[in-house]
Scaffold this motif. Structure first.
Motif, short mmCIF file in Angstrom:
data_model
loop_
_atom_site.label_atom_id
_atom_site.label_comp_id
_atom_site.label_asym_id
_atom_site.label_seq_id
_atom_site.Cartn_x
_atom_site.Cartn_y
_atom_site.Cartn_z
N LEU A 134 -17.65 5.44 -7.25
CA LEU A 134 -17.85 4.44 -8.31
C LEU A 134 -16.53 4.14 -8.99
CD1 LEU A 134 -19.87 2.77 -10.05
CD2 LEU A 134 -20.06 4.77 -11.54
N MET A 135 -16.27 2.86 -9.22
CA MET A 135 -15.01 2.45 -9.85
C MET A 135 -15.04 2.65 -11.36
SD MET A 135 -13.94 -1.05 -7.89
CE MET A 135 -12.56 -1.27 -9.04
N ALA A 136 -13.90 3.00 -11.91
CA ALA A 136 -13.70 2.98 -13.36
C ALA A 136 -13.66 1.52 -13.81
CB ALA A 136 -12.41 3.70 -13.72
N ASP A 137 -13.73 1.30 -15.10
CA ASP A 137 -13.73 -0.06 -15.65
C ASP A 137 -12.30 -0.62 -15.60
OD1 ASP A 137 -13.95 -2.43 -17.01
OD2 ASP A 137 -14.91 -1.58 -18.79
N MET A 138 -11.94 -1.17 -14.42
CA MET A 138 -10.56 -1.62 -14.23
C MET A 138 -10.22 -2.87 -15.03
SD MET A 138 -9.06 0.66 -12.59
CE MET A 138 -7.52 -0.27 -12.55
N LYS A 139 -11.21 -3.66 -15.39
CA LYS A 139 -10.90 -4.83 -16.23
C LYS A 139 -10.37 -4.38 -17.58
CE LYS A 139 -14.29 -7.94 -14.11
NZ LYS A 139 -15.50 -8.76 -14.33
N GLN A 158 -11.96 8.21 -2.84
CA GLN A 158 -13.40 8.32 -2.60
C GLN A 158 -14.13 6.98 -2.73
OE1 GLN A 158 -15.19 11.42 -4.97
NE2 GLN A 158 -13.73 12.97 -4.30
N SER A 159 -13.39 5.88 -2.73
CA SER A 159 -14.05 4.61 -3.07
C SER A 159 -13.70 3.46 -2.14
CB SER A 159 -13.69 4.22 -4.51
OG SER A 159 -12.29 4.07 -4.65
N ILE A 160 -13.53 3.74 -0.85
CA ILE A 160 -13.23 2.67 0.10
C ILE A 160 -14.43 1.74 0.23
CG2 ILE A 160 -12.56 2.14 2.47
CD1 ILE A 160 -11.42 4.95 2.68
N GLY A 161 -14.28 0.53 -0.26
CA GLY A 161 -15.38 -0.43 -0.21
C GLY A 161 -16.11 -0.61 -1.52
N ALA A 162 -15.83 0.23 -2.51
CA ALA A 162 -16.43 0.05 -3.83
C ALA A 162 -15.89 -1.24 -4.46
CB ALA A 162 -16.13 1.24 -4.72
N GLU A 163 -16.70 -1.83 -5.34
CA GLU A 163 -16.31 -3.12 -5.93
C GLU A 163 -16.65 -3.20 -7.41
OE1 GLU A 163 -18.22 -6.21 -3.76
OE2 GLU A 163 -17.22 -5.76 -1.85
N LEU A 164 -15.93 -4.08 -8.08
CA LEU A 164 -16.23 -4.47 -9.45
C LEU A 164 -16.15 -5.99 -9.50
CD1 LEU A 164 -16.62 -4.27 -12.49
CD2 LEU A 164 -14.22 -3.63 -12.73
N LYS A 168 -12.48 -5.54 -4.75
CA LYS A 168 -12.50 -4.19 -4.21
C LYS A 168 -11.59 -3.22 -4.95
CE LYS A 168 -14.25 -4.76 0.47
NZ LYS A 168 -14.90 -6.04 0.29
N ALA A 169 -12.01 -1.96 -4.95
CA ALA A 169 -11.19 -0.88 -5.50
C ALA A 169 -9.82 -0.89 -4.84
CB ALA A 169 -11.88 0.47 -5.26
N GLY A 170 -8.80 -0.64 -5.65
CA GLY A 170 -7.44 -0.59 -5.15
C GLY A 170 -6.68 -1.90 -5.27
N THR A 171 -7.37 -2.96 -5.71
CA THR A 171 -6.73 -4.28 -5.79
C THR A 171 -6.48 -4.74 -7.22
OG1 THR A 171 -8.85 -5.49 -5.74
CG2 THR A 171 -7.85 -4.93 -3.61
N PHE A 172 -6.77 -3.89 -8.18
CA PHE A 172 -6.57 -4.26 -9.59
C PHE A 172 -5.18 -3.80 -10.08
CE2 PHE A 172 -11.11 -4.47 -9.21
CZ PHE A 172 -11.53 -5.39 -10.15
N LYS A 295 -20.29 -1.98 -7.52
CA LYS A 295 -20.84 -1.52 -6.24
C LYS A 295 -20.40 -0.08 -6.03
CE LYS A 295 -20.89 -2.40 -1.25
NZ LYS A 295 -20.37 -3.27 -0.15
N HIS A 296 -21.35 0.84 -6.14
CA HIS A 296 -21.11 2.27 -5.97
C HIS A 296 -21.36 2.59 -4.49
CE1 HIS A 296 -21.09 6.50 -6.47
NE2 HIS A 296 -21.67 6.60 -7.64
N ILE A 297 -20.35 3.14 -3.79
CA ILE A 297 -20.52 3.38 -2.35
C ILE A 297 -20.86 4.84 -2.05
CG2 ILE A 297 -19.33 1.35 -1.50
CD1 ILE A 297 -17.58 4.71 -1.52
N TYR A 298 -21.10 5.65 -3.08
CA TYR A 298 -21.66 6.99 -2.94
C TYR A 298 -20.97 7.83 -1.86
CZ TYR A 298 -25.32 5.46 -6.07
OH TYR A 298 -25.99 4.99 -7.18
N HIS A 299 -19.68 8.04 -2.07
CA HIS A 299 -18.99 9.02 -1.23
C HIS A 299 -19.67 10.38 -1.37
CE1 HIS A 299 -16.04 11.63 0.51
NE2 HIS A 299 -15.77 12.17 -0.65
N LEU A 300 -20.05 10.70 -2.60
CA LEU A 300 -20.78 11.93 -2.89
C LEU A 300 -21.98 11.59 -3.78
CD1 LEU A 300 -17.75 14.25 -3.76
CD2 LEU A 300 -18.98 14.14 -1.58
N LEU A 301 -22.92 12.52 -3.85
CA LEU A 301 -24.10 12.33 -4.71
C LEU A 301 -24.10 13.46 -5.74
CD1 LEU A 301 -26.57 10.59 -5.25
CD2 LEU A 301 -27.87 12.07 -3.70
#
Length: 395
Positions: A134-139, A158-164, A168-172, A295-301
């Motif tokens: 799950l992404m932190a609040d990058m905005k 842990q967030s390949i494919g997660a979104e806000l 996508k994560a890593g683009t902010f 978008k939470h991609i649930y690397h872990l639960l």
């Protein structure tokens, strides 16, 4: 049979294995070749960015990000205390002071509010970690970074494919770092990673920093072998280069696995959402809050178990699952400031009550993608039984 938390590392399909064998047979050279170039293009396209560089692991990527940020002794860097140790070690190496930010009690992630409390005139870098998928609040974090002129490094291990909001994560941030470790949603034979960089000027420094300062000669030469086959130089004054290269077979495999990353993430999401919904009758179990637009991609639960009203703790739940049902849940991400490593290096103090509260009551369920539907159902039903037992007749 015990259902372990980790499960087997990854289940490559026949097409991916064939790609790996092909690259192992024909890659020339075995690093820094066409497969590396292709994967970097593929991953850049997946994220929608320009500057992507594959590395041997995510820690290498964080080392490079720390170097690019310009951190030095006397500076300060803000990190969450609740994360894996590799999120922090590269920044400790710079000589900068690590300051531990607390997590939001609902998302269990670093927040703009907890970061701002720690900012001083010496603060140069902030490292949001998108933990559990799950992404932190990058905005909000990027707005804060602009206000205080901070360099932002997203730990996306842990967030390949997660979104806000579709991004996508890593683009902010200024940099984003991803992991392809054997436990991750995309993996390249146990290790691997990438770093993406927003600034073209900083991106130009990475090939040399990643590969021993090696580069072609830029001047015209009469003979290709004079004075040597290639040059070696500095990319940043006073900074020694490293060897962080990802091999050609791993790069080829990464491109192949990337094709089905979203479908694998979709399966994780569907299972996690079903698991969460089925446990709604047990309010003593709470999961990360997923706010609108995420978008939470649930690397872990992971979850928090609050059984105080029943006189029970997370240890009681984990014990019940293991000894009664052969399910090996775990507690993970010991607050970094509690570890001897960080205490001995002078970073043992923190004011992180939310972090302590969550860790002292957390549980991480087995959730690897390759468990069968029967195994998944068994974990869910066993968890329900364990929770009912721990209630001791109370509701």
């Amino acid at each position: 049979m015990t259902i372990n938390w980790s499960g087997r590392a990854f289940d490559y399909n026949d097409e991916e294995i064939a790609v790996l064998v092909e690259a192992a047979r024909h890659a020339d050279p075995l690093t820094q070749g066409k497969y590396l170039e292709q994967f970097q293009k593929d991953f850049s396209a997946y994220l929608g960015v320009k500057n992507c560089f594959a590395v041997a692991n995510a820690t290498n990527g964080l080392d490079l990000a720390a170097i690019l940020s310009g951190l030095k002794k006397g500076d300060e860097v803000i990190l969450p205390g609740h994360t894996f140790c590799a999120s922090a070690i590269p920044f400790g190496r710079t000589g900068a002071k690590i300051k531990w930010a607390d997590i939001d009690p609902e998302t269990r992630l670093i927040s703009a509010e907890s970061i701002e409390k720690l900012i001083t005139k010496k603060t140069k870098v902030v490292v949001p970690v998108h933990l559990y998928g799950l992404m932190a609040d990058m905005k909000a974090i990027m707005a804060l970074a602009r206000k205080y002129n901070l360099f932002v490094i997203e730990d996306c291990a842990q967030s390949i494919g997660a979104e806000l909001s579709g991004k996508k994560a890593g683009t902010f941030g200024d940099c984003g770092v991803f992991s392809f470790h054997g436990q991750k949603n995309l993996t390249t034979l146990g290790e691997g990673g990438t770093i993406v960089v927003k600034s073209a000027a900083l991106a130009a420094k990475i090939p040399g920093l990643r590969h021993n300062g090696a580069r072609p000669y830029t001047q015209k030469r009469e003979h290709y072998w004079i004075p040597a086959m290639s040059n070696v130089d500095l990319d940043i004054e006073g900074v020694w280069p490293y060897n962080f290269c990802l091999s050609e077979p791993q790069s080829a495999l990464a491109s192949a696995v990337l094709k089905r990353l979203d479908s694998m993430n979709d399966k994780r999401i569907a299972r996690a959402e079903y698991f969460r919904k089925e446990l709604e009758e047990f309010p003593e179990i709470s999961f990360q809050k997923v706010r609108k637009g995420y978008k939470h991609i649930y690397h872990l639960l992971s979850a928090k178990y609050d059984g105080k009203i029943f006189g029970k703790s997370n240890n009681d739940l984990i014990k019940s699952l293991f000894y009664e049902y052969n399910i090996k849940a775990i507690v993970q991400y010991y607050p970094l400031y509690r570890y001897p490593l960080f205490q001995k290096m002078g970073f043992g103090k923190a004011n992180c009550p939310n972090t302590d509260e969550f860790y002292d009551n957390m549980i991480s369920f087995p959730f690897h993608l390759w468990m069968s539907d029967d195994e998944f159902s068994y974990i869910l039903e066993s968890t329900k039984k364990a929770l009912k037992t721990l209630r001791g007749g109370k509701k």
